[in-house]
Scaffold this active site. Structure first.
Site, mmCIF file in Angstrom:
data_model
loop_
_atom_site.group_PDB
_atom_site.id
_atom_site.type_symbol
_atom_site.label_atom_id
_atom_site.label_comp_id
_atom_site.label_asym_id
_atom_site.label_seq_id
_atom_site.Cartn_x
_atom_site.Cartn_y
_atom_site.Cartn_z
ATOM 1 C CE LYS A 46 -2.865 -2.387 3.366
ATOM 2 N NZ LYS A 46 -3.172 -2.427 4.801
ATOM 3 N N GLY A 47 2.147 1.056 0.283
ATOM 4 C CA GLY A 47 3.027 2.206 0.536
ATOM 5 C C GLY A 47 3.147 3.194 -0.610
ATOM 6 C CD GLU A 102 7.915 -0.458 -3.213
ATOM 7 O OE1 GLU A 102 6.823 0.091 -2.991
ATOM 8 O OE2 GLU A 102 8.195 -1.596 -2.811
ATOM 9 C CG ASP A 103 7.033 2.335 -0.158
ATOM 10 O OD1 ASP A 103 7.842 1.546 -0.685
ATOM 11 O OD2 ASP A 103 6.307 2.012 0.803
ATOM 12 C CG ASP A 106 15.347 -1.079 3.113
ATOM 13 O OD1 ASP A 106 16.393 -0.457 3.353
ATOM 14 O OD2 ASP A 106 14.785 -1.791 3.958
ATOM 15 C CE LYS A 134 15.493 2.937 4.811
ATOM 16 N NZ LYS A 134 15.004 2.090 5.921
ATOM 17 C CG PHE A 155 11.644 2.195 9.920
ATOM 18 C CD1 PHE A 155 11.758 1.093 9.077
ATOM 19 C CD2 PHE A 155 10.375 2.586 10.322
ATOM 20 C CE1 PHE A 155 10.634 0.405 8.640
ATOM 21 C CE2 PHE A 155 9.249 1.898 9.896
ATOM 22 C CZ PHE A 155 9.380 0.804 9.060
ATOM 23 C CB VAL A 156 11.421 7.221 6.516
ATOM 24 C CG1 VAL A 156 12.766 7.868 6.740
ATOM 25 C CG2 VAL A 156 11.471 6.310 5.298
ATOM 26 C CG ASP A 162 3.219 0.501 7.220
ATOM 27 O OD1 ASP A 162 4.101 0.332 6.353
ATOM 28 O OD2 ASP A 162 2.788 -0.419 7.924
ATOM 29 N NE ARG A 168 -0.265 1.710 5.002
ATOM 30 C CZ ARG A 168 0.762 0.953 4.595
ATOM 31 N NH1 ARG A 168 1.712 1.476 3.876
ATOM 32 N NH2 ARG A 168 0.816 -0.315 4.917
#
Ligand code: 5GP
Length: 184
Positions: A46-47, A102-103, A106, A134, A155-156, A162, A168
């Site tokens: 959902k990001g 994509e959000d 990583d 990242k 971590f954001v 979320d 969110r």
């Protein structure tokens, strides 16, 4: 970097204005790269939803949306290393220009996996647009084609991202201090 805090203990990394400016630049770049062509924006649930909604409105091309879903970190922030497809695209993307939205990039496990899944659909082209990158945490060698911001190993949350499904809806991207993160 702004030092203001919101929601007790969260530090703003990028404000809504900084995000909006950068997303507009990304949209302009995509519009230039695909001028005269159609694109399918494939968001990772959902990001990526908020990023996709804003990015789409900065793209001046004939564009459609689709969504994929993968298994996530669960409630916490730990990456198990295993990625599973929970939902594939609804429509055929064969012969289409896909922008995988994509959000955050990583470890790279999710996008490497999704790139393989989408390549199997035989698109005409496949590009990756990630709002955040990242690189310090990368396990799989993969790079985004359109990156909003390269961030440190923190971590954001916010702007779609979320922690245990919360945050969110924050309009800014914020850092959660490690002391506030459980080891779920
Ligand atoms: P990767 O497979 O590249 O390790 O991670 C991809 C997914 O992990 C992202 O789509 C996102 O859901 C989650 N993730 C990675 N880093 C962060 C982070 O800093 N904050 C949040 N909220 N999610 C993250």
């Amino acid at each position: 970097m702004a030092a203001a805090t919101i929601h007790a203990g969260l530090e703003i990394l990028y404000t809504r204005d900084q995000i909006s400016k950068r997303v507009a630049e990304m949209g302009e770049q995509i519009s230039r790269d695909f001028v005269g062509q159609k694109v399918v924006l494939v968001g990772v649930l959902k990001g990526a939803t908020i990023f996709l909604a804003d990015l789409a409105r900065c793209i001046s091309l004939d564009a459609t949306f689709d969504f994929l879903s993968t298994s996530s970190y669960g409630k916490g922030h730990q990456q198990s290393g295993e990625v599973r497809l929970l939902k594939d695209v609804d429509h055929s993307v064969e012969g289409q220009n896909i922008i995988l939205v994509e959000d955050i990039l990583d470890t790279g496990l999710t996008l490497s996996y999704l790139r393989r899944v989408l390549s199997a659909h035989q698109p005409r082209s496949l590009k990756i647009a990630a709002l955040l990158d990242k690189p310090a945490r990368r396990i799989q060698k993969i790079e985004g084609d359109y990156i909003g911001f390269t961030i440190p190993n923190k971590f954001v949350v916010g702007y779609g991202l979320d922690y245990a499904e919360r945050y969110r809806n924050l309009p800014d991207i914020c850092v959660i201090p490690p002391s506030a993160l459980g080891d779920e």
